[in-house]
Motif scaffolding. Structure first.
Motif, short mmCIF file in Angstrom:
data_model
loop_
_atom_site.label_atom_id
_atom_site.label_comp_id
_atom_site.label_asym_id
_atom_site.label_seq_id
_atom_site.Cartn_x
_atom_site.Cartn_y
_atom_site.Cartn_z
N SER A 655 0.79 -1.20 -0.34
CA SER A 655 0.14 0.03 -0.17
C SER A 655 0.82 1.09 0.02
O SER A 655 0.68 2.14 -0.85
N LEU A 656 1.94 1.22 0.75
CA LEU A 656 2.80 2.45 0.73
C LEU A 656 3.47 2.55 -0.65
O LEU A 656 3.52 3.85 -1.18
N ALA A 657 3.91 1.43 -1.24
CA ALA A 657 4.39 1.55 -2.69
C ALA A 657 3.41 2.08 -3.78
O ALA A 657 3.74 3.13 -4.36
N ALA A 658 2.32 1.73 -3.56
CA ALA A 658 1.15 2.15 -4.32
C ALA A 658 0.82 3.69 -4.25
O ALA A 658 0.67 4.23 -5.28
N ALA A 659 0.69 3.95 -2.80
CA ALA A 659 0.44 5.25 -2.67
C ALA A 659 1.52 6.35 -3.02
O ALA A 659 1.19 7.35 -3.60
N LEU A 660 2.83 5.95 -2.69
CA LEU A 660 3.94 6.79 -3.14
C LEU A 660 3.86 6.93 -4.74
O LEU A 660 3.97 8.03 -5.45
N ALA A 661 3.95 5.70 -5.46
CA ALA A 661 3.81 5.82 -6.92
C ALA A 661 2.64 6.64 -7.50
O ALA A 661 2.69 7.36 -8.28
N GLY A 662 1.53 6.22 -7.00
CA GLY A 662 0.17 6.90 -7.58
C GLY A 662 0.35 8.36 -7.05
O GLY A 662 -0.15 9.32 -7.98
N THR A 663 0.71 8.87 -5.99
CA THR A 663 0.88 10.32 -5.35
C THR A 663 1.74 11.11 -6.35
O THR A 663 1.34 12.13 -7.12
N VAL A 664 2.94 10.51 -6.43
CA VAL A 664 3.90 11.16 -7.51
C VAL A 664 3.39 11.38 -8.85
O VAL A 664 3.65 12.33 -9.58
N ALA A 665 2.93 10.12 -9.56
CA ALA A 665 2.33 10.35 -10.76
C ALA A 665 1.18 11.26 -10.87
O ALA A 665 1.26 12.43 -11.82
N PHE A 666 0.34 11.35 -10.01
CA PHE A 666 -0.71 12.48 -10.08
C PHE A 666 -0.22 13.82 -9.82
O PHE A 666 -0.50 14.70 -10.78
N LEU A 667 0.67 13.96 -8.92
CA LEU A 667 1.18 15.35 -8.75
C LEU A 667 1.88 15.70 -9.95
O LEU A 667 1.82 16.95 -10.31
N VAL A 668 2.88 14.94 -10.69
CA VAL A 668 3.38 15.42 -11.92
C VAL A 668 2.61 15.92 -12.63
O VAL A 668 2.90 16.71 -13.59
N PHE A 709 -5.05 -2.44 12.64
CA PHE A 709 -5.32 -0.91 12.30
C PHE A 709 -4.25 -0.40 11.97
O PHE A 709 -4.38 0.47 11.16
N THR A 710 -3.08 -0.52 12.31
CA THR A 710 -1.90 0.33 11.89
C THR A 710 -1.16 -0.02 10.48
O THR A 710 -0.34 0.63 10.08
N ALA A 711 -1.81 -1.13 9.96
CA ALA A 711 -1.23 -1.53 8.70
C ALA A 711 -1.59 -0.33 7.65
O ALA A 711 -0.77 -0.23 6.71
N THR A 712 -2.42 0.48 7.80
CA THR A 712 -2.77 1.55 7.03
C THR A 712 -2.05 2.75 7.08
O THR A 712 -2.28 3.73 6.47
N ILE A 713 -1.37 2.86 8.08
CA ILE A 713 -0.84 4.17 8.70
C ILE A 713 0.15 4.84 7.73
O ILE A 713 0.14 5.94 7.63
N LEU A 714 1.16 3.88 6.90
CA LEU A 714 2.05 4.67 6.12
C LEU A 714 1.28 5.17 4.77
O LEU A 714 1.57 6.30 4.41
N ALA A 715 0.59 4.52 4.42
CA ALA A 715 -0.33 5.20 3.29
C ALA A 715 -1.07 6.13 3.86
O ALA A 715 -1.36 7.18 3.05
N LEU A 716 -1.76 6.04 5.04
CA LEU A 716 -2.46 7.53 5.45
C LEU A 716 -1.68 8.74 5.64
O LEU A 716 -2.14 9.62 5.47
#
Length: 841
Positions: A655-668, A709-716
């Motif tokens: 989820s962290l990898a997907a969030a980072l990749a998706g966020t960078v791509a979206f912002l760019v 619960f905390t599994a989502t914290i990094l993507a969050l």
């Protein structure tokens, strides 16, 4: 990309028709409110095991093995404590408790067993019913009872029901367990874990009232009561956390808005976003699970941020001399873009949880993403329209108006404090950024050893409710919780005498000649965590049923011998006849525990050592499953829980990898489309990477593991943290078109930074109150979320200015001149001294 036409259209609706906008949003709120009554709840560990192969195998076992069309067996434990539970008075209490339970038809008791029953049968072999057993104990002397106790000191059926402090010489023990079996409707057997509504819950609640009538210290315990506490802990946590969150939020909103009407508007918008989100849950039929307790605070986090930014930016423009229309057009012209970028990146952060193999985490990600979209609409359109309508009404009616000064105004103490990042960026941006990246890299390396856990206790309240919770007045004081105390007591008093087990679900045609030989051979030379008998694993399977039956049934033994070519007691031909004989005999029920009715699968249960860890048992069970010919899956509670624990860590990383990749791509993409400067997207992401590393490092430092619960914290952290950096970057670009580099930075951190400070304090404390929740893991989640917000705020105001200075050196020729690009449209908006008219609802 011409996005301005859409923004202009929205601006026109907000400024020219605010009343209509308000009515539309109120009507939609009414629609979503209907869904609130349809929200269902889902609690416990079972929900997390859905779609896990090991859990599917366990579910197949529960559905395939056992007599068809017969009721499921549910059991209740009677835990008896005392100075000596094997004394005559205590034995009578246990038997009378079971007798009274059996007499109640609504408790559906099918059988009962206990150490007291074993002793009664030893004294009187004819005492096969509870009333006869009571008579046998009543007429016995203490000496006869002690003699019967000592006679059963080597009987596993007796010693397994008494505590590990059983003293054979004194014929005494401090605890014992009685078991009552219930006949409940077929098809309700569950897989691993606990959760949802249990048919045993009302039975066991009533059973405790019956047991209390016999006196002594006997406690009813079972899966029904565990399920009940799974549900109670959700409602109790919400009841405690919600008022506390409201108090903190209202306090900080008062500080941020400093105006009663604006406070009421912002609070109503928060309520509206929450109603929309949970109404959507009911309308879409998505159950509310324990992780979703965090959804309301997350909506508050983003909603408060949007609300403070909208009002603060509007006040800034009003302070510059613009009228209501001009100020709101200028505010929404800039903020709608910023809100859209924040919404897009936050939604990506939450939707990254859809890659998880755990259903509740996927549901949480989807619902949180929908809620953020609703929040964008409410605070991006409704709140500005309501603000315009109210301010026009203020000009016509004597509505009280308090402070309208924006946060972080020039010359204020807050404005001076917020300039720390600008001060560093003016002098040594490269060195400071290098230091920040070095610290974050160190935090990331340190976080590699963060632990992962998934246990039933994660979803249960602590053994002892903290004093500060017990001091709360009604109705906020939580219920008296007992389940964890009972589990710990059972582990302490009975755990060392019992090992666990691992199960293999084996699919293949079991009538093939080599099926049983292959099944048994898999247990030769078992792994270290498995209990050995000679050179073979201690197992229970259809092979052990055949051997046991052959030892007591001469006719069946001859059938086995005729079809056993190698003489090892395991038939290897004509298996259909062997199974037919067993199923037509008194061994039918036992056979169907290990052989499916269609004879195409088998269940094998292996005993494991009491001291073996879950990791060892799981690894060894999977290793042993590979020995089978055909499909074989290692399962059982130990294996399922370990599999879910592994998936939690995998979910966090993926989820962290997907969030980072998706966020960078979206912002760019979005900065390329809106500003023609895709490199801004990369600059926007740098502080978030720092915040994520700091959160991960803090988890290890605080001893918090990745759990359900905390599994989502990094993507969050990415989803929430990007909020702060987007506002800074977008405001910086807006200011940079009209000012030199450091003037633009200064105006950015004083204007946007002031709103961010108010938002950070409000949401950090609002979400931080989750630490008051009854669930420890929910408190951990609240603490980490609050830390992620604080880290995101700090890096956005301390690290991001240095990033923007370095970016500006790369992207622009002259730091002392305004940035080239399209003219600032905000300057084209008229600056009237008054307001335009508008309709009213």
């Amino acid at each position: 990309m011409d996005h301005q036409r859409l923004i202009d259209w929205v601006d026109d609706r907000i400024v020219e028709s605010p009343g209509r906008v308000i009515l539309v949003f109120l009507a939609l709120t009414g629609v979503f409110a209907v869904g609130l009554g349809n929200v269902s709840t889902e609690a416990g560990t079972e929900q997390f095991a859905q779609d896990v192969p090991e859990e599917r195998a366990l579910s197949n076992i529960n559905s395939e093995f056992g007599p068809a069309f017969e009721p499921d067996a549910g059991s209740t434990q009677l835990i008896q404590r005392g100075d000596d539970v094997l004394s005559k008075p205590e034995l009578l209490r246990m038997l009378r408790a079971q007798e009274r339970l059996e007499a109640r038809e609504d408790l559906r008791v099918s059988s009962a067993s206990s150490a007291a029953g074993v002793i009664a049968l030893t004294i009187d072999p004819n005492a096969t019913t509870l009333d006869r057993q009571v008579e046998a104990i009543e007429r016995s002397t203490p000496t006869e009872i002690e003699r019967a106790v000592r006679a059963n000191a080597g009987n596993p059926g007796f010693t397994g029901l008494v505590s590990n402090d059983f003293n054979r010489r004194d014929a005494s023990a401090s605890a014992t367990i009685g078991v009552v079996e219930h006949s409940i409707p077929a098809g309700l057997a569950s897989g691993s874990g606990q959760g949802g509504e249990s048919p045993l819950t009302p039975i066991q609640v009533r059973a405790q009232r019956v047991v209390d009538t016999v006196g002594g210290d006997i406690t009813v315990f079972g899966s029904g009561l565990i399920s009940q506490e799974f549900g109670n802990v959700i409602s109790d946590s919400l009841l405690i956390v919600t008022p506390a969150a409201v108090l903190f939020i209202v306090f900080f909103l008062v500080v941020a808005y400093r105006d009663l009407v604006d406070l009421l508007l912002g609070s109503f918008a928060l309520l509206m976003a929450t109603v929309w989100t949970f109404g959507f849950l009911g309308l879409a039929g998505v159950p509310f699970n324990q992780i979703m307790i965090a959804v309301p605070p997350l909506l508050l986090a983003v909603g408060i941020d949007f609300g403070i930014h909208a009002v603060n930016r509007y006040r800034e423009d009003r302070a510059d001399g613009r009228g209501i229309d001009g100020a709101m057009r200028r505010a929404t012209d800039q903020l709608l873009v910023a809100f859209f970028i924040v919404t897009g990146t936050t939604v990506i952060g939450f939707l990254s949880n859809l890659v998880s193999d755990l259903v509740p985490i996927r549901d949480f990600g989807a619902v949180a993403a929908v809620g953020i979209v609703f929040t964008f609409l409410v605070f991006g359109v409704f709140l500005p329209a309501a603000k315009v309508w109210v301010d026009r009404a203020r000009e016509r009616y004597p509505i009280p108006t308090f402070s309208q000064t924006p946060l972080g105004a020039e010359g204020s103490r807050l404005g001076v404090a917020l300039r720390g990042g600008v001060f560093v960026a003016e002098r040594a941006p490269g060195a400071f950024l290098a230091l920040a990246l070095l610290v974050s890299a160190g935090a990331g390396v340190y976080a590699v050893d963060v632990d992962t856990s998934f246990t039933q206790e994660d979803f249960l309240p602590p053994e002892e409710t903290p004093e500060y919770l017990r001091a709360l007045p009604d109705p906020f004081e939580p219920d008296e919780y007992t389940v964890v105390a009972q589990l710990n007591f059972l582990e302490r008093k009975f755990g060392t005498t019992q090992g666990g087990s691992a199960t293999i679900y084996h699919e293949r045609p079991m009538e093939e000649d080599a099926a049983l030989e292959s099944l048994h051979r898999a247990g030769d030379d078992p792994p270290d965590s498995f209990v050995r008998k000679g050179g073979h694993a201690d197992e229970q399977s259809v092979v052990t049923v055949i051997r046991d039956r052959a030892a007591s049934d001469p006719e069946f033994r001859r059938l086995v011998d005729r079809n056993d070519r190698d003489g090892n007691g395991i038939p290897d031909r004509n298996l259909e006849q062997v199974y037919d004989y067993l199923l037509d005999s008194s061994a039918r029920g036992q056979t169907l525990e290990y052989l499916a009715d269609d004879r195409r699968s088998a269940r094998i249960v292996y005993s494991v050592k009491a001291g073996a860890s879950n990791e060892e048992v799981t690894a060894d069970a999977r290793l042993l499953a590979e020995r089978y010919r055909g499909d074989a899956v290692a399962t059982g509670d130990i294996v399922v829980f370990k599999a879910v624990s592994d998936l939690i860590l995998e979910s966090a990383i993926v989820s962290l990898a997907a969030a980072l990749a998706g966020t960078v791509a979206f912002l760019v993409f979005i900065y390329w489309a809106l500003e023609g400067r895709p490199s801004l997207g990369v600059a926007n992401t740098v502080p978030i990477a720092v915040a994520v590393a700091l959160v991960a490092g803090s988890m290890r430092a605080l001893g918090i593991s990745f759990n359900a619960f905390t599994a989502t914290i990094l993507a969050l952290t990415i989803g929430l943290g990007i909020d702060y950096s987007v506002h800074v970057v977008h405001r910086f670009v807006d200011e940079r078109r009209r000012h030199d580099l450091f003037t633009a930075l200064d105006r950015t951190v004083r204007g946007t930074g002031g709103a961010l400070a108010g938002s950070m304090l409000t949401t950090a404390f609002g979400i931080g109150v989750l630490t008051l929740a009854v669930l420890d893991v929910l408190g951990q989640f609240g603490l980490l979320t609050a830390l992620s917000i604080v880290y995101s705020f700090l890096v956005s105001l301390l690290v991001l200015p240095s990033v923007l200075v370095l970016w500006d050196r790369f992207a622009n020729d002259d730091p002392d001149a305004p940035m080239d690009g399209r003219a600032d449209r905000a300057d084209q908006i008229d600056r009237p001294g008054g307001s335009a008219g508008g309709d009213a609802p």
